[in-house]
Design an enzyme around this catalytic site. Structure first.
Site, PDB file in Angstrom:
ATOM      1  N   GLU A  84       0.137   6.896  14.770  1.00  0.00           N
ATOM      2  CA  GLU A  84       1.153   5.882  14.506  1.00  0.00           C
ATOM      3  C   GLU A  84       0.665   4.509  14.966  1.00  0.00           C
ATOM      4  OE1 GLU A  84       3.926   6.458  12.993  1.00  0.00           O
ATOM      5  OE2 GLU A  84       4.291   8.609  13.176  1.00  0.00           O
TER       6      GLU A  84
ATOM      7  N   VAL B  51       3.217   1.357  -4.670  1.00  0.00           N
ATOM      8  CA  VAL B  51       4.036   2.538  -4.424  1.00  0.00           C
ATOM      9  C   VAL B  51       4.647   2.378  -3.041  1.00  0.00           C
ATOM     10  CG1 VAL B  51       4.087   5.052  -4.200  1.00  0.00           C
ATOM     11  CG2 VAL B  51       2.557   3.975  -5.872  1.00  0.00           C
TER      12      VAL B  51
ATOM     13  N   ARG C 180       4.992  -7.343   4.298  1.00  0.00           N
ATOM     14  CA  ARG C 180       4.546  -6.825   2.996  1.00  0.00           C
ATOM     15  C   ARG C 180       5.614  -7.056   1.927  1.00  0.00           C
ATOM     16  NH1 ARG C 180       4.693  -0.172   3.173  1.00  0.00           N
ATOM     17  NH2 ARG C 180       6.928   0.074   3.538  1.00  0.00           N
TER      18      ARG C 180
ATOM     19  N   ASN D 289       2.700  -0.811   6.559  1.00  0.00           N
ATOM     20  CA  ASN D 289       4.047  -1.133   7.021  1.00  0.00           C
ATOM     21  C   ASN D 289       4.051  -1.740   8.418  1.00  0.00           C
ATOM     22  OD1 ASN D 289       3.475   1.089   8.591  1.00  0.00           O
ATOM     23  ND2 ASN D 289       4.928   2.443   7.589  1.00  0.00           N
TER      24      ASN D 289
ATOM     25  N   TYR E  48      -5.318  -0.451  12.047  1.00  0.00           N
ATOM     26  CA  TYR E  48      -4.360   0.436  11.382  1.00  0.00           C
ATOM     27  C   TYR E  48      -4.538   0.339   9.870  1.00  0.00           C
ATOM     28  CZ  TYR E  48       0.046   2.849  10.409  1.00  0.00           C
ATOM     29  OH  TYR E  48       1.010   3.743   9.969  1.00  0.00           O
TER      30      TYR E  48
ATOM     31  N   GLU F  24      -3.935   5.850   4.540  1.00  0.00           N
ATOM     32  CA  GLU F  24      -4.258   6.428   3.236  1.00  0.00           C
ATOM     33  C   GLU F  24      -3.927   5.494   2.081  1.00  0.00           C
ATOM     34  OE1 GLU F  24      -0.004   6.915   3.696  1.00  0.00           O
ATOM     35  OE2 GLU F  24      -1.659   7.365   5.059  1.00  0.00           O
ATOM     36  N   LYS F  25      -3.184   4.452   2.345  1.00  0.00           N
ATOM     37  CA  LYS F  25      -2.875   3.481   1.287  1.00  0.00           C
ATOM     38  C   LYS F  25      -4.158   2.857   0.739  1.00  0.00           C
ATOM     39  CE  LYS F  25       1.645   2.367   3.268  1.00  0.00           C
ATOM     40  NZ  LYS F  25       1.567   3.390   4.327  1.00  0.00           N
TER      41      LYS F  25
END
Length: 346
Positions: free
Chosen positions: A118, A178, A188, A232, A238, A241-242
């Site tokens: 996280e 997405v 964002r 996010n 950080y 997988e995006k």
């Protein structure tokens, strides 16, 4: 001087016995587990499974699945006294569904690992865990055990990875995103609103009432020139997988928003992504994307890295745990995180 055979044998035997006794004592008090063949095996105990989803640990998992030798993964708490490393996932500690075994005597040499994927703002209050952990396990590049969401691995000659050719085939959307959870206050979301005023952004996901199945995700992204790989949370290293799965494996050029440009350059292929912070304004970014999509040669250059590299994703907790053994010899021996919260937020 003439040596007496009996005395010579007696002295030699005494030396051998003394050395052998010392070695035997070291083996008994070693934090390692011996296989009986002179090879040391590291025992890694996972105190509880992250998010309650367990995996099969039957057999020599690390060797059979990931080629990591001399590594024993266990989840039976009864093996706590013989474990070299004990791993605790942060989420369950924060939700008070698990706790540290402070009531048990801690074996000498045993090391406790704090594990989390996280971002800092989602790790909760770490104050109660001051001086509890010896090692950190995180996506952070400065973690003791690094477990990134993904990384690059070299491709074999004649591999299946597609290079620059075909990069712009079957593209029907300029920019795609997405998103599952939309929060208007997130940066964002602000960037999305500004960019959508300049170029059309095709949005998928639960927020727009158009969720994508896991089977449809990458084929859908493949029809986009650019993918908004927006994190996010904006925090050091950080990168999720995006980027690695959605953009790179989906076949779209990632437009990234997250940690610094330097953090992305440290792990991503050169000339493979576009960072929002490289532009003076979001309007400039949007105009750049329009020009780039119309220039086939320049656009294809963003896929040149695929000729020599491919993306490896890390999704199996067993593989992550096996990394402890592959890095074990270089891990700090006597380290204690007296202020874990300061490290996490640093």
């Amino acid at each position: 001087m003439r040596r007496h055979p009996f005395l010579y044998v007696l002295l030699t035997s005494s030396v051998i016995f003394a050395v052998g006794w010392q070695w035997g004592f070291q083996t008994l008090t070693s934090p390692f587990t011996s296989t009986g063949h002179g090879v040391i095996t590291v025992t890694v105990l996972l105190w509880y499974w992250p998010f309650g989803s367990s995996y099969n640990l039957t057999g020599d998992v690390c060797w059979d699945r990931y080629g990591v030798p001399h590594c024993r993964l266990v989840d039976q708490r009864s093996l706590y006294p013989t474990a070299d490393v004990v791993v605790f996932h942060n989420r369950e500690l924060q939700e008070r569904r698990q706790k540290l075994p402070h009531d048990l005597p801690r074996p000498r040499g045993q090391r406790w690992v704090w594990m989390s994927l996280e971002s800092p703002e989602h790790n909760g209050d770490l104050g109660p865990y001051a001086s509890a952990f010896n090692l950190t396990m995180s996506y952070r590049r400065d973690a003791d055990i690094k477990i990134p969401y993904g990384e690059l691995v070299s491709t074999e000659p004649g591999g299946e990875e597609r290079g620059a050719e075909g990069a712009a085939v079957n593209k029907s959307n300029l920019v795609c995103w997405v998103v599952r959870n939309y929060r208007s206050r997130h940066r964002r979301s602000q960037v999305y609103r500004e960019l959508n005023a300049v170029v059309p952004v095709r949005v998928y996901g639960r927020w727009k009432g158009e969720p994508l199945s896991s089977q449809a995700l990458l084929p859908t992204i493949s029809r986009c020139y650019f993918y908004m790989a927006f994190e996010n949370s904006i925090s050091r290293d950080y990168i999720t997988e995006k980027l690695w799965r959605n953009a790179y494996q989906g076949g779209a050029v990632p437009v990234v928003l997250g940690p610094s440009l330097e953090d992305y350059r440290a792990v991503a292929p050169p000339n493979s992504f576009i960072h929002v912070d490289e532009f003076a304004s979001i309007e400039d970014l949007g105009n750049h994307l329009k020009r780039l999509a119309g220039d086939k040669k320049s656009y294809a250059a963003y896929f040149a890295w695929k000729q020599n590299w491919k993306v490896k994703l890390y999704t199996d907790w067993r593989e992550r745990l096996c990394r402890i053994c592959s890095q074990y010899d270089t891990l700090p021996q006597h380290q204690v995180y007296t202020d874990l919260e300061a490290w996490v937020n640093g």
